[in-house]
Write a protein that holds these residues in place. Structure first.
Motif: not given
Length: 463
Positions: A12-37
């Motif tokens: 729970r403590a780690e979740l409280d530290a989550f932010s839009v920026e950290s979620v965005y960083a995780e999203l960006l670790s995936r195949a980028p937007e120009d690589r649509m399947e």
């Protein structure tokens, strides 16, 4: 990011530290937007295990080559004037990822964005695991953001989702939802490496959002594209209405801050509507938006209250679309990123602004036709546009500024009027100096070529 699901005090403590920026960083670790399947099965699987949020609300689904976001924002604003709770999904964003997922016209709250991501993340891990076991790539950036949008809209809940396609239609992640109304804005050549090299091929992809029993509302299209859309609508038993045939712009006059238009809709006429956006293309987007709302609320057979339409359109904003972000000198940003978009932007500037001279700041992404974009701008703005600064955004997909030189020369710009400034801040500084040469108080600056360069310019200029 830690893979905890948030159980226990430590999690729970780690979740409280989550932010839009950290979620965005995780999203960006995936195949980028120009690589649509080109696939839909993982999206349907995700919807299945999440309880089908894609069926929790009716959808107005929007595709096309240009004008999608502005049209989506107009539809949303008219629906808001009718006291409906809206969820709008558009892409890409200009400054912050939460712009893509809007509730009642405003970016989703940070807390909601993070909370719903945390709730769906374990289920996306299941889908990722199944994909990897089958030897397929895990969910991409765009697929994940799309799933998140559907989950947020179901969580709110919204009365209607206004969903913009990311690319194409048939296998776009957003096509996991079935639009009650399918809206198709003008089709032209773009993403030809993925969608085909004729407007007919591209129309075939985009026609994939027209679902059985739905209602097609289409902008004016090239003949071959219109035929494809018509055949698809008839094939699936969808009603169809085309701009220029059943509805359209009756008249328009330039006004302070935009234009006043009168529209012929599917069920009524709507006169003297203020659209606070520039350019003939925005009047046409307004006609499409009104027809889409008529189709959604009354099957195209019930006239809307003109005052509600007027209130909705009057409140429309469309950041990054012929947007004045600074004065003295005037700096206009426009997210045109293909030749048709550049032509529409140039015509809008000619019509709405009285510049003695215009300085161009342009940065283009690698999958775009930079030469054709520059040629359109040079031709349409002849007489006021001579100076151009070639630049680039921080996106890894940007064409290096120096590599745009040959395209600029081929478009007709004289070498002595071309400046190369890879840093956007330097490019803007040079453009301001040029616009103000000889104490010219009527000079202006246009920043265009890609959404990334426009987004970064807006940030630099304090928007």
């Amino acid at each position: 990011m830690d893979d905890t699901n948030g159980t226990g005090t430590e999690g729970r403590a780690e979740l409280d530290a989550f932010s839009v920026e950290s979620v965005y960083a995780e999203l960006l670790s995936r195949a980028p937007e120009d690589r649509m399947e080109p696939r839909m099965a993982p999206l349907h699987r995700a919807m299945e295990i999440l309880g089908e949020p894609n069926r929790a609300f009716p959808i107005i689904h929007i595709t096309g080559t240009n004008g999608k976001t502005s049209t989506a924002r107009m539809i949303e604003s008219i629906l808001l004037a009718h006291d409906l709770r809206t969820g709008r999904y558009t892409s890409p964003h200009l400054s912050r990822v939460t712009e893509r997922i809007s509730i009642d016209g405003e970016p989703v709250a940070d807390e909601t964005f993070v909370r719903v991501w945390d709730e769906i993340r374990p289920y996306l891990d299941i889908v990722d695991g199944e994909l990897q076991a089958a030897g397929e790539p895990r969910l991409t950036y765009f697929e994940c953001v799309t799933i998140l949008a559907f989950a947020i809209f179901a969580d709110e809940p919204v009365d209607v989702g206004v969903i913009e396609v990311g690319l194409g239609g048939i296998t776009d992640a957003t096509n996991v939802g079935d639009g009650q109304v399918a809206v198709i804005t003008p089709i032209s050549l773009d993403h030809t490496d993925l969608l085909g090299d004729t407007v007919e091929d591209i129309a075939l992809e985009k026609a994939g959002i027209i679902k059985p029993g739905s209602f097609l509302v289409s902008a004016i299209q090239p003949r071959d594209a219109a035929q494809v859309l018509l055949e698809r609508a008839r094939e699936v038993g969808a009603e169809f209405r085309f701009e220029g045939v059943e509805f359209g712009v009756e008249s328009r006059t330039v006004a302070v801050g935009g234009q006043v238009v009168s529209l012929t809709g599917l069920a009524g006429r709507y006169g003297e509507l203020l659209v606070p956006l520039h350019g003939e293309h925005q009047a046409e987007n307004a006609a499409v938006a009104v027809a889409a709302v008529e189709a959604f609320l009354g099957g195209g057979e019930r006239e809307l209250q003109t005052e509600l339409v007027r209130n909705g359109l009057r409140a429309v904003t469309s950041p990054g679309r012929l947007e004045v972000v600074r004065t003295a000198p005037s700096i206009i940003v426009d997210a045109a990123h293909n030749p048709a978009g550049a032509r529409a932007a140039a015509k809008g500037i000619r019509e709405a602004f009285e510049f003695s001279r215009l300085v161009l700041v342009i940065g283009v992404l690698q999958d775009k036709d930079a030469a054709a974009i520059l040629a359109e701008l040079h031709e349409e703005l002849a007489g006021i546009l001579e100076d151009v600064c070639l630049t680039q955004s921080t996106s890894p997909r940007s064409i290096p500024a120096a590599d745009l030189l040959q395209a600029a020369l081929s478009a007709g710009f004289a070498e002595e009027n071309i400046n190369i400034a890879p840093g956007l801040d330097d490019a803007l500084e040079w453009a301001v100096m040029k616009a103000e040469e000889n104490n010219d108080l009527a000079g202006g600056i246009l920043v265009t070529g890609s959404i990334t360069v426009v987004g970064e310019a807006r940030t630099l200029l304090g928007k």
